[in-house]
Design a protein around this motif. Structure first.
Motif, PDB file in Angstrom:
ATOM      1  N   ALA B 292       0.711  -1.296   0.036  1.00 46.87           N
ATOM      2  CA  ALA B 292      -0.092   0.085   0.003  1.00 46.87           C
ATOM      3  C   ALA B 292       0.956   1.214  -0.086  1.00 46.87           C
ATOM      4  N   TYR B 295       0.653   3.935  -2.649  1.00 50.21           N
ATOM      5  CA  TYR B 295      -0.380   4.848  -2.713  1.00 50.21           C
ATOM      6  C   TYR B 295      -0.571   5.766  -1.559  1.00 50.21           C
ATOM      7  N   ILE B 296      -0.231   5.228  -0.388  1.00 47.22           N
ATOM      8  CA  ILE B 296      -0.106   6.025   0.807  1.00 47.22           C
ATOM      9  C   ILE B 296       0.595   7.346   0.524  1.00 47.22           C
ATOM     10  N   THR B 298       1.739   8.687  -2.557  1.00 48.06           N
ATOM     11  CA  THR B 298       0.838   9.601  -3.374  1.00 48.06           C
ATOM     12  C   THR B 298       0.051  10.275  -2.786  1.00 48.06           C
TER      13      THR B 298
END
Lengths: 377, 323
Positions: B292, B295-296, B298
């Motif tokens: 993850a 995504y985190i 970003t």
């Protein structure tokens, strides 16, 4: 934004154009069926028969439709405020935590009608919480909601894998899911509703969350068209600058809208978890969050359009399973194509046929004007 | 020494997994710089991977496969372009639609044509890319430090890997040093000004979309012709979205894109490496957290906590000529 297209009568705007778009989407899907070397008409027959042919089939269709009403409403509410919530998938997934917690806590001691309200609150709470951050980030930090909600879908998926493999899994079990709930954690079926029409529900998991979905649809209508908040949301959706000028707080509306949207998406989890499986499994959402986008676009973001659109997609899911059974070369992935085509033609290309239809109407009205004139003379 | 060996292996797999990300993120760079949001990178990459696998399997030629990948990807780009430029539709909706259509049709067509559960047949020698070994790679591997770096890290990749890294400066040159690039960026910032200068905004944006198609074609071909021998259903597995994240993380700049893709690739390689191995000091890190992390990161970046990512100004807005 000014619309460069002529205004059409209401029934054409909300009935004819979506139907034309839908018809084109199905025509293209039919071409794919031809390309695979099968008969599209036969596929259509299996689709409709598989979705409505028997009480059990209808039960499955409405079971899927329940899910899509929730996710469709979630996307629609955000659309009204000009927000694109593409994160319904993640919000529904996380909403499952609320359902699972309520069920794991009370299922052995309480009957379903005590657990159900708690599970509703839990799913709405967790779904709203998962939508809160993207909303807040858009409102306060200016990050684009589409990108953050996509990212949150992936984060949700990692989080849920972690929770289901490490935290919520019963000791000694190998499969990544919660334990099966006792009777209090399972929703009663709506067999009586189908029985009124003389249909037998069979094994279909059509359950009371369908009624909840209808209530939610009504509440969304109330919210959007009959409350101050709904008015503010629509104002912001039409023209953010007008909303700002009228003294509406953009960030407040953004955050609240996203939380309502997330709550609706989260409530979708009730249907598969409490209504069908009786436990929370990996990937129980199965793309329903994305189907919500298609449903909201088809239904023009109005509850009265969303419900039939959700039934349509329920029909595709149930009938599609039947097609793949009868015609092995057409697997359930056909639904994914149709879904994509509907999103393309009802969403991105919604204006493609509008000029032609508008021209037809203009011709029609000119002709009737001429007729009226000659009659008058 | 052992640590060094692990590091080389780790970096090598980092390079391997970041190549499709680099291609796809650069593809996104071209469209987004021209003012068209593209969340259809995933779908285009998947469609290209399928076309590459299918055509290479039938023709037994890797180059035909690559060509097919590029053509299909351009075709999908043009659908996105038609919807978002000519029809002035919602660009995000159009991207979502393309992702779905491709995800479904690759499986249906693959199953109908090859009957292998949505796969394309495994490709033989001539039908897929071979790794390139640099001269003397074997003989100097024994030299400490430099040997493994030359023989394992720099040598022994696919030609597309080198193309990907070459595309980074090439994209930079196109976007920042040519007239085409200047106009492309201008179309994404202030299309009205470009129109006033007598340049067609529509045609400019279509060309940007075609550039995107070509690069996504490379990304897809790399997946099915180099990384694995053949197409597997759903083989992009979210790489298009990671590339999108990398594009934003890099603030829409070519060299930053390369670094962001390498970072995300490294996290990916590390996650595989760490599976079951506890880290010193921190202890066991859940694999899911590693997965993850791109995504985190970003999201944190987008929130403006690590610098500020400012997208092209006209992004997502269809251009309407004043009437």
């Amino acid at each position: 934004m000014s619309t460069p297209y002529a205004k059409l009568p209401g029934w054409a705007e909300y009935g004819l154009i979506p139907l034309v778009n839908l018809a084109v989407a199905f025509l293209v899907a039919g071409l794919v069926v031809l390309l695979v070397g099968e008969n599209p008409l036969e596929a259509a027959y299996h689709l409709i028969n598989g979705a409505f042919g028997r009480g059990e089939y209808l039960g499955f269709t409405l079971y899927y439709a329940t899910t899509f009403i929730f996710t469709g409403l979630a996307v629609a509410v955000a659309f009204h405020a000009g927000l694109f919530n593409i994160g319904g998938e993640g919000q529904a997934y996380v909403g499952g935590i609320g359902v699972a917690l309520a069920c794991l806590w009370l299922d052995q001691t309480m009957p379903w009608f005590v657990v159900f309200p708690l599970a509703i609150l839990g799913s709405a709470f967790f779904g709203a919480a998962w939508a809160f951050l993207p909303g807040w980030l858009q409102a306060k930090r200016g990050s684009h909601i589409v990108i953050t909600t996509i990212m949150f879908n992936f984060i949700a998926s990692s989080l849920m894998v972690y929770l289901l493999t490490r935290v919520l899994k019963p000791l000694g079990s190998m499969s990544p899911q919660t334990r099966t709930f006792a009777e209090g954690g399972q929703l009663p079926k709506l067999d009586w509703l189908l029985a009124i029409f003389g249909l037998d529900i069979g094994t279909a998991p059509f359950n009371v969350s369908f009624l909840l979905a209808l209530v939610a649809a009504f509440c969304v209508w109330l919210l959007i068209w009959r409350t101050k908040l709904g008015y503010e949301m629509r104002t912001m959706g039409h023209s953010p600058s007008a909303a700002r000028y009228a003294g509406m707080s953009e960030s407040r509306i953004t955050v609240i809208t996203m939380m309502i949207s997330g709550a609706l998406a989260g409530m979708m989890a009730l249907n598969p978890i409490m209504g069908e499986q009786g436990r929370m499994q990996l990937d129980f959402v199965q793309g329903a969050g994305f189907v919500g986008i298609a449903v909201a676009l088809m239904g023009r973001s109005h509850p009265a359009g969303i419900i039939p659109a959700a039934v349509l997609f329920g029909m595709l899911y149930q009938g599609g399973a039947e097609i793949s059974f009868e015609m092995p070369s057409i697997s359930r992935d056909m639904i994914v194509i149709i879904q994509g085509l509907v999103i393309l033609f009802a969403g991105a290309l919604e204006n493609m046929f509008r000029p032609a239809i508008a021209r037809l109407f203009a011709m029609q009205s000119r002709r009737s004007a001429v007729v009226a004139q000659t009659k008058g003379a | 020494m052992d640590f060094f060996h692990v590091l080389v292996v780790l970096l090598e797999s980092t390079i391997r997994v970041s190549v499709p990300l680099i291609f796809a993120a650069l593809a996104g760079l071209f469209t987004e710089r021209a003012g068209i949001f593209d969340i259809g990178l995933e779908g285009k990459m998947l469609g290209a991977a399928f076309a590459a696998g299918a055509v290479a399997a039938v023709t037994q030629s890797v180059w035909m496969g690559l060509l097919a990948a590029i053509l299909i990807s351009i075709a999908l780009s043009l659908v996105h372009g038609y919807a978002s430029i000519t029809q002035r539709g919602n660009q995000i909706v159009s991207g979502v639609a393309i992702n779905f259509i491709v995800a479904g049709s690759t499986v249906i067509l693959g199953e109908a044509w090859f009957r292998q559960g949505g796969r394309t047949p495994a490709l033989g020698e001539g039908a897929r890319f071979q790794t390139i070994t640099f001269p003397y790679a074997d003989s100097i591997r024994e030299i400490p430090i430099l040997g493994p770096i030359y023989s394992d890290l720099l040598s022994g990749h696919f030609i597309l890997t080198y193309v990907a890294f070459a595309m980074v400066p090439i994209s930079w040159w196109i976007l920042y040093r040519t007239r085409f690039g200047l106009r492309l960026r201008a179309v994404g910032e202030n299309p009205g000004a470009v129109d006033t200068a007598g340049i067609s905004v529509i045609w400019m944006r279509y060309r940007a979309v075609i550039c995107c198609g070509i690069l996504c074609g490379f990304a897809g071909a790399y997946l099915s012709l180099a990384m694995t021998a053949g197409f597997v259903k759903g083989m992009t597995a979210g790489k298009g979205y990671i590339a999108l994240a990398a594009l934003i993380f890099a603030k829409w700049r070519p060299f930053n894109i390369m670094l962001a893709c390498l970072l995300f690739g490294f996290l990916d390689a590390l996650a595989i490496r760490l599976q079951g191995n506890p880290l010193p000091l921190i202890g066991q890190v859940p694999v899911q957290l590693m997965q993850a992390l791109p995504y985190i990161l970003t999201v944190i970046l987008l929130a403006g906590f690590i610098g500020k990512a400012i997208p092209p100004k006209a992004g997502g807005v269809p251009y309407v000529k004043e009437r």
